[in-house]
Design an enzyme around this catalytic site. Structure first.
Site, short mmCIF file in Angstrom:
data_model
loop_
_atom_site.label_atom_id
_atom_site.label_comp_id
_atom_site.label_asym_id
_atom_site.label_seq_id
_atom_site.Cartn_x
_atom_site.Cartn_y
_atom_site.Cartn_z
N GLU A 11 0.82 -1.21 0.00
CA GLU A 11 0.00 0.00 0.00
C GLU A 11 0.85 1.26 0.00
O GLU A 11 0.83 2.02 0.97
CB GLU A 11 -0.89 0.02 1.24
CG GLU A 11 -1.96 -1.04 1.24
CD GLU A 11 -2.70 -1.10 2.57
OE1 GLU A 11 -3.84 -1.56 2.56
OE2 GLU A 11 -2.14 -0.69 3.61
N CYS A 64 -1.34 33.52 11.40
CA CYS A 64 -1.16 34.22 12.65
C CYS A 64 -0.73 33.23 13.71
O CYS A 64 -1.49 32.91 14.63
CB CYS A 64 -2.49 34.87 13.01
SG CYS A 64 -2.25 36.41 13.82
N1 LLP Z 1 -1.38 1.73 4.57
C1 LLP Z 1 -1.82 2.15 5.77
C2 LLP Z 1 -2.71 1.28 6.53
C3 LLP Z 1 -1.44 3.39 6.26
O1 LLP Z 1 -1.86 3.79 7.45
C4 LLP Z 1 -0.59 4.22 5.49
C5 LLP Z 1 -0.18 5.53 5.96
C6 LLP Z 1 -0.17 3.76 4.24
C7 LLP Z 1 -0.58 2.50 3.81
C8 LLP Z 1 0.71 4.55 3.32
O2 LLP Z 1 1.96 4.80 3.87
P1 LLP Z 1 3.08 5.55 2.98
O3 LLP Z 1 3.49 4.60 1.89
O4 LLP Z 1 2.47 6.78 2.46
O5 LLP Z 1 4.17 5.83 3.95
N2 LLP Z 1 0.64 12.30 7.52
C9 LLP Z 1 1.91 11.64 7.66
C10 LLP Z 1 1.88 10.25 7.12
C11 LLP Z 1 0.82 9.39 7.75
C12 LLP Z 1 0.77 8.02 7.16
C13 LLP Z 1 -0.44 7.30 7.60
N3 LLP Z 1 -0.59 6.00 7.08
C14 LLP Z 1 2.98 12.48 6.97
O6 LLP Z 1 2.68 13.54 6.46
O7 LLP Z 1 4.17 12.10 6.97
#
Ligand code: LLP
Length: 431
Positions: A290, A361
């Protein structure tokens, strides 16, 4: 340049996917998010090929659309033949509106409401990734009422520390996500799922965290999950057909960070899984990954117009831009590093140490601290690189600042994907 889709043209302007960032800022206004479509396509194809080659046909990457959610991105996922992961009805709805086949959707979330469950079942979501027992019972109850069966995976916490920011660790035993192997709750929920008539348990899911550069946590998680599959088979006779190993592979935001070879990482994971499966004499399950960040981050950049430049004598200098934490809260939340430069002076020597801040702000409204820019002046265009993931999808209207437009760049052409929000848009829900 940080990534190969970035360059500097003969005018000394920054380019993304061959397009002049300064011309696009002039054409569409700022703040502006630019997205290199070819780059997203390339990233998807690379993942798809690696997953199919290493894990066999039927194994697939799913786009974790929390990283970047708007209709066109689901159209692209559909064109490229990958699945998607959603965490809310909003994401499912957006995908459906884009014509994405929800039978290829995996519905996540640690707190699916009854309304969420009903929406997803009614709209033909292919697979639920069930987080906990409470959800499993609520899902069973709804399925019974409507007389349907639903494919599910169970989200399991493997107890792995992936060495990343604490806010984005998800696979530890005390995580708010999933059911832990260590506490016996994974086995309990597995037995419960097997006993319920309307759910069709097809396998397991784990996700250890995000922005991870080390490979070992992924292979360890795969190993733990394979052991779990073998254990459950021995205990219950149930053999998982699918193992979803989540996302989380890191992306290079600044020089000095590693640039991961995703195909090589996937190959290593495959080797670990094959070894373990052979040792435990379990069948090799279909593998789903994913990725969110690593599909879209390096395709994007955000361009702003520089406003006030202020030097506090004896202390520091601030360069303010016409966006900030509303369109990119990642420094405020995680002190996330970014590469910043002046798009109209991309080839010039950076000689002015400063902090780049937004217009809100709030003192925490910082895009990046301790960077250097080439004599920044009001009216310059400042680019923050690698903003394709978790920027637009985390954007807010704090201080009633409208969200930027998103413009696709494809083969030198530019096209609006999401128009700029207006003041009218921001009051449209109000009575
Ligand atoms: N699968 C699940 C169940 C997840 O919770 C996530 C990310 C992904 C896949 C995808 O992960 P990636 O490949 O994008 O690392 N807002 C944070 C990141 C939160 C990620 C949450 N879950 C940031 O800006 O770094």
């Amino acid at each position: 340049m940080l990534h190969t889709n970035l360059g500097i043209n003969e005018k000394g302007h920054l380019t993304l996917g061959g397009a002049d960032v300064v011309s696009l800022a002039e054409k569409y206004g700022t703040p502006l998010m630019l997205l290199d479509k070819e780059r997203v396509r390339r990233n998807i194809r690379m993942y798809k090929k690696a997953v199919e080659e290493c894990f066999g046909k039927g194994s697939l990457p799913l786009f974790a659309s929390k990283a970047l959610c708007f209709k066109d991105i689901y159209r692209l996922a559909k064109e490229e033949g990958i699945g998607m992961d959603a965490v809310s009805v909003g994401e499912l709805f957006t995908a459906e509106q884009a014509g994405f086949d929800l039978s290829l959707a995996y519905f996540h979330g640690n707190n699916k409401t009854d309304a969420d469950i009903a929406f997803a079942v009614d709209h033909g979501v292919g697979t639920f990734v069930v987080d906990n027992e409470d959800e499993l019972r609520a899902l069973q109850a709804y399925l019974e009422t409507v007389g349907k069966r639903q494919k599910i995976l169970l989200r399991i916490t493997p107890g792995i520390d992936p060495h990343t920011h604490k806010a984005i660790v998800t696979g530890s035993v005390d995580s708010k996500f999933g059911s832990a192997i260590e506490t016996g709750q994974a086995e309990e929920i597995t037995r419960l799922a097997l006993s319920l008539k309307n759910v069709d348990l097809v396998g397991f899911h784990c996700h250890i965290g995000s922005q991870i550069f080390e490979i070992d946590p992924f292979t360890e998680a795969a190993d733990v999950m394979l052991r779990y599959i073998a254990y459950i088979k021995a205990q219950t006779g149930f053999e998982a057909k699918i193992l979803n190993l989540g996302g989380g592979l890191g992306v290079k935001y600044v020089e000095g960070q590693t640039e991961l070879d995703y195909a090589a990482v996937i190959k290593k994971m495959a080797e670990a899984i094959k070894l373990r499966a052979a040792a435990a004499s379990t069948a090799f399950p279909l593998i789903l990954l994913e990725p969110g960040r690593s599909l879209v981050a390096d395709a994007g950049l955000t361009v702003y117009t520089v406003g006030s430049v202020k030097t506090i004598k004896g202390y520091k200098s601030y360069v303010s831009v016409d966006g900030g934490m509303p369109d990119n809260p990642r420094f405020a939340l995680y002190e996330a590093p970014y590469t910043v430069l002046l798009a109209n002076k991309a080839g010039e020597k950076a000689n002015f140490p400063c902090s780049v801040v937004g217009r809100c702000c709030e003192s925490g409204d910082i895009l990046q601290e301790n960077v250097s820019l080439p004599s920044p002046k009001r009216g310059d265009y400042l680019a923050v690189l690698c903003t394709g993931a978790y920027n637009y999808s985390m954007a807010s209207n704090y201080n009633r600042i409208p969200r930027p437009a998103i413009v696709w760049i494809e083969k030198g052409e530019d096209r609006i994907a999401v128009r700029r929000e207006t003041n009218e848009d921001m009051i449209r829900l109000e009575v």
